[in-house]
Scaffold this active site. Structure first.
Site, PDB file in Angstrom:
ATOM      1  N   GLY A 198      39.344  50.558  57.943  1.00 46.39           N
ATOM      2  CA  GLY A 198      38.694  51.778  58.399  1.00 46.39           C
ATOM      3  C   GLY A 198      38.632  51.964  59.897  1.00 46.39           C
ATOM      4  O   GLY A 198      38.678  53.088  60.384  1.00 46.39           O
ATOM      5  N   ASP A 220      26.991  50.833  57.086  1.00 45.38           N
ATOM      6  CA  ASP A 220      26.318  51.371  55.917  1.00 45.38           C
ATOM      7  C   ASP A 220      25.121  50.457  55.631  1.00 45.38           C
ATOM      8  O   ASP A 220      24.075  50.578  56.254  1.00 45.38           O
ATOM      9  CB  ASP A 220      27.317  51.408  54.756  1.00 45.38           C
ATOM     10  N   PHE A 264      28.426  59.917  51.369  1.00 42.02           N
ATOM     11  CA  PHE A 264      29.740  59.289  51.366  1.00 42.02           C
ATOM     12  C   PHE A 264      30.679  60.163  52.179  1.00 42.02           C
ATOM     13  O   PHE A 264      30.845  61.346  51.893  1.00 42.02           O
ATOM     14  CB  PHE A 264      30.255  59.111  49.935  1.00 42.02           C
ATOM     15  N   VAL A 265      31.266  59.582  53.224  1.00 41.02           N
ATOM     16  CA  VAL A 265      32.118  60.343  54.138  1.00 41.02           C
ATOM     17  C   VAL A 265      33.542  59.801  54.159  1.00 41.02           C
ATOM     18  O   VAL A 265      33.771  58.617  53.881  1.00 41.02           O
ATOM     19  CB  VAL A 265      31.537  60.350  55.571  1.00 41.02           C
TER      20      VAL A 265
END
Length: 184
Positions: free
Chosen positions: A48, A107, A156-157
């Site tokens: 990510g 998160d 949630f992105v």
């Protein structure tokens, strides 16, 4: 791909490409103030953080060496599993190095907390954290973030490195998916 290419899969754009790049400029200035001309070992957290690392290190003026780790507490779904494991370790020794971990999102904080402790136990002189996004409402452990892009809601992105089922990482913005995409 841009927002119009996504059709009805995109629910909304949270952060535009311009907002992300402006924040990276600000983060790079802050990083340069802290490190000065010291060498920084940047550790990008795969997969990510690839976009954040690529854009951020090009804006930093201090000398940078890069390495990558794949450390995960995620399964294939949208929630953290809480189980931390190393999928790809570093090629670089961190002993007596100033380490800057660059993440896409914090998160639960479980992965990053474990990673920071792991790098400190390997003898890093300092370990600091830069992240583009943080979800304060989702935190399960306290993480000191040295360089923060944005706090976002516990949604949630996807986009700018963040994926759903290995898709959407390449989007130049950060947005939320329509519930029909992930069965939500």
């Amino acid at each position: 791909m841009d927002a119009k290419d996504m059709g009805n899969d995109l629910e909304k754009i949270l952060l535009t490409e311009e907002q992300l790049q402006n924040k990276l400029d600000e983060m790079a200035r802050d990083i340069d103030e802290v490190y000065g001309s010291e060498d920084i070992l940047v550790i990008g957290v795969l997969r990510g953080a690839v976009m954040v690392v690529a854009d951020l290190v090009r804006k930093i003026h201090a000398p940078v060496t890069m390495d990558w780790m794949a450390v995960s507490s995620y399964g294939s779904g949208t929630k953290s599993s809480g189980v931390v494991r190393i999928l790809k370790d570093l090629d670089t020794d961190v002993m007596e190095r100033d380490v800057l971990i660059i993440e896409d999102i914090i998160d639960s904080g479980l992965t990053l907390s474990w990673l920071k402790s792991n790098l400190e136990s390997r003898g890093a002189r300092s370990v600091r954290i830069a992240t583009m996004l943080r979800k304060p409402e989702a935190a399960k452990v306290e993480i000191d973030v040295d360089f923060l892009g944005f706090d976002i809601p516990n949604e949630f992105v996807v986009g700018y490195g963040l994926d759903y089922a290995e898709d959407y990482r390449h989007l130049p913005f950060i947005g939320t998916l329509a519930p029909h995409v992930y069965g939500g």
